[in-house]
Design an enzyme around this catalytic site. Sequence first.
Site, short mmCIF file in Angstrom:
data_model
loop_
_atom_site.label_atom_id
_atom_site.label_comp_id
_atom_site.label_asym_id
_atom_site.label_seq_id
_atom_site.Cartn_x
_atom_site.Cartn_y
_atom_site.Cartn_z
N GLU A 1 0.33 -1.78 -0.16
CA GLU A 1 -0.13 -0.40 0.35
C GLU A 1 1.26 1.46 0.09
O GLU A 1 2.26 1.12 0.46
CB GLU A 1 -0.70 0.33 0.96
CG GLU A 1 -1.85 -1.22 0.80
CD GLU A 1 -2.82 -1.07 1.85
OE1 GLU A 1 -3.61 -2.04 1.92
OE2 GLU A 1 -3.09 -0.37 3.25
N CYS B 1 6.06 -7.26 6.88
CA CYS B 1 7.56 -6.55 8.11
C CYS B 1 8.34 -7.85 8.81
O CYS B 1 7.36 -9.00 9.04
CB CYS B 1 7.01 -5.62 8.67
SG CYS B 1 8.16 -4.45 9.73
N CYS C 1 0.89 -2.87 15.23
CA CYS C 1 1.21 -1.84 13.91
C CYS C 1 0.30 -3.18 13.64
O CYS C 1 1.07 -4.52 13.06
CB CYS C 1 2.81 -1.80 13.79
SG CYS C 1 2.87 -1.80 12.01
N CYS D 1 -1.70 5.47 9.71
CA CYS D 1 -0.23 4.69 10.40
C CYS D 1 -0.27 4.10 10.73
O CYS D 1 -0.95 3.57 11.55
CB CYS D 1 0.56 6.11 11.19
SG CYS D 1 0.93 7.23 11.13
N CYS E 1 3.51 8.04 1.38
CA CYS E 1 4.22 7.19 2.20
C CYS E 1 4.12 5.89 1.79
O CYS E 1 3.30 5.71 0.75
CB CYS E 1 3.15 7.31 3.14
SG CYS E 1 3.04 6.05 4.70
N SER F 1 12.52 6.01 7.84
CA SER F 1 11.50 6.36 8.71
C SER F 1 12.39 4.61 9.71
O SER F 1 11.72 3.95 9.18
CB SER F 1 9.97 6.24 9.44
OG SER F 1 9.71 5.82 10.35
N CYS G 1 5.94 -5.32 15.07
CA CYS G 1 6.09 -3.98 16.08
C CYS G 1 3.81 -5.05 16.95
O CYS G 1 3.33 -4.51 16.49
CB CYS G 1 5.48 -2.77 16.17
SG CYS G 1 7.45 -2.35 15.06
N SER H 1 10.76 5.55 15.36
CA SER H 1 10.06 5.24 15.98
C SER H 1 10.70 4.44 17.53
O SER H 1 9.92 3.14 17.44
CB SER H 1 9.44 4.07 14.89
OG SER H 1 8.42 4.41 14.05
N LEU H 2 10.59 5.75 18.45
CA LEU H 2 10.47 5.60 19.76
C LEU H 2 9.88 4.99 20.38
O LEU H 2 9.65 3.64 20.86
CB LEU H 2 10.82 6.70 19.73
CG LEU H 2 11.41 6.53 21.69
CD1 LEU H 2 13.25 5.57 21.22
CD2 LEU H 2 11.86 8.27 22.44
N HIS H 3 8.49 5.51 21.15
CA HIS H 3 6.79 5.32 21.28
C HIS H 3 7.56 5.15 22.62
O HIS H 3 6.38 4.24 22.95
CB HIS H 3 6.60 3.10 19.99
CG HIS H 3 6.52 3.59 19.43
ND1 HIS H 3 5.92 4.85 18.87
CD2 HIS H 3 7.09 3.16 17.89
CE1 HIS H 3 5.98 4.52 17.24
NE2 HIS H 3 6.34 3.46 16.80
N GLY I 1 6.79 -2.36 5.99
CA GLY I 1 8.58 -2.89 5.45
C GLY I 1 9.19 -1.76 6.58
O GLY I 1 8.74 -0.56 6.86
N GLU I 2 10.19 -2.07 7.09
CA GLU I 2 11.44 -1.61 7.76
C GLU I 2 12.22 -1.88 6.43
O GLU I 2 12.47 -2.02 6.19
CB GLU I 2 11.94 -2.72 8.57
CG GLU I 2 12.92 -1.88 9.12
CD GLU I 2 13.31 -0.27 9.95
OE1 GLU I 2 12.29 -0.04 10.72
OE2 GLU I 2 14.17 -0.23 9.41
N1 SAH Z 1 8.85 0.03 10.16
C1 SAH Z 1 9.43 1.88 10.61
C2 SAH Z 1 8.29 2.46 9.30
C3 SAH Z 1 6.69 1.94 9.04
S1 SAH Z 1 6.60 3.72 10.06
C4 SAH Z 1 9.75 1.92 11.41
O1 SAH Z 1 9.26 1.65 12.70
O2 SAH Z 1 9.51 3.15 11.30
C5 SAH Z 1 5.01 4.03 10.50
C6 SAH Z 1 4.46 4.25 11.73
O3 SAH Z 1 3.55 4.44 12.30
C7 SAH Z 1 6.22 4.31 13.39
O4 SAH Z 1 6.04 5.35 13.94
C8 SAH Z 1 5.34 3.26 13.61
O5 SAH Z 1 5.43 2.47 14.47
C9 SAH Z 1 3.66 3.77 13.37
N2 SAH Z 1 2.30 3.20 13.66
C10 SAH Z 1 2.68 2.25 13.51
N3 SAH Z 1 1.70 1.19 13.92
C11 SAH Z 1 0.63 2.23 14.75
C12 SAH Z 1 -0.89 1.99 14.77
N4 SAH Z 1 -1.71 1.24 14.46
N5 SAH Z 1 -1.09 4.42 15.71
C13 SAH Z 1 -0.31 4.61 14.58
N6 SAH Z 1 0.76 4.43 14.69
C14 SAH Z 1 1.27 3.05 14.24
#
Ligand code: SAH
Length: 375
Positions: A94, A114, A121, A339, A107, A196, A118, A218-220, A164-165
């Site tokens: 997508e 992937c 996701c 996202c 995007c 990212s 996570c 993507s810290l979180h 994907g990463e």
């Molecule tokens: N793998 C890379 C590229 C994906 S970016 C990365 O992790 O950075 C997609 C972004 O959306 C990342 O920051 C991811 O952590 C965030 N994301 C994933 N699932 C999400 C969700 N359900 N709601 C909001 N953000 C999400």
Amino acid sequence: MNQDATSFHSFTRDKLEAFFVAAGHQAFRARQMMKWVYHGGITDIQAMTDLSRKQRDWLSASLHFALPEVHTVSRSTDGTIKWVVRVTNGNCVETVLIPDRGRNTLCVSSQVGCMLDCTFCATGKQGFNGNLSVADIIGQVLIANSDLAQRGEAVTNIVFMGMGEPLLNFDNVLDATSLLMDDLAFGISKRRVTVSTAGVVPGIRALAAATDVSLAISLHAPRDELRDTLVPLNRKYPIDELLAACRDYLQVLGEKRSLTMEYTLIRGINDSPREAHELVVLLRGLRCKINLIPFNPFPGSGFERPSMESVRRFQTILLDQGHSAMLRTTRGDDIAAACGQLVGQVTDRTRRQERYRNLEQSGQGTPLVPVREIA
Ligand code: SAH
């Protein structure tokens, strides 16, 4: 189309020059051809009149310009467009276009599914089925551009935040960013092309050695024990190692540019004032902008979006302590384009889809992926 032909869009400038030189032609011919295609929109090789007849015949036999097939297009009421495209290996990924006040951010996906899984996701739940080629990545941009061309516009910003990463498809992503930033191709400023990553530390270091594209992390979560549960990759590359790599990358970016830290806010998991205060301390002195993304739900995720009130409270703590913290408004959620909602059509090679279905049915919720599955 000649079955043996190679996609023109798989070549960076350097590689196209090398391709010409290897066939006994001069390197500047490659640059002429790039202008025809990327500036002029010409893909009829015979119309490239400053190339010789012999060169045109050779190129016609060697190259093609086919784009990934568009499987479906969805248009959100807010202007967001999502394409599901079939890539070289037959699976679908997508791509999402987010128009916003004159900016057209695309995007793009970098992999089919992937490997990282996570927990919050949707892409991770699909499992994994390989890397996208350079032409698969560039093809997503060309598809969006041809739509935008109808209103005299083009993609202005690229984020590798689709499926994907990107740093686990390093070479192809690097070549794609090179074409995106090349004046002879898309000519998008390095400030507007963002890779990212979930925190692939060796990939960040390799990126620093190769380019100066913009970088988002993507810290979180502000501490390892929490981040381990959200981003399993953290068990391999914990936060202190990740931030050390970030500091090195900042050297590459120079004084005037900063990193982006993405932080998805999940109700009751990482959205309390405690985490906000910890984040303040963790990121003190690191040149970055924090992007807060309220969790986007998807079926079976087991997580919820926080209230707007607690999102604001989190943001206020960061702002009061002198951090730059932007709230990312959710776009395209009526077409599942936000996202973390991108799923495509992945023929899973990891049996993860199956595992999740079984767990969901048995009511056991979401498992963690063992770190050794990660490349
Ligand atoms: N793998 C890379 C590229 C994906 S970016 C990365 O992790 O950075 C997609 C972004 O959306 C990342 O920051 C991811 O952590 C965030 N994301 C994933 N699932 C999400 C969700 N359900 N709601 C909001 N953000 C999400």
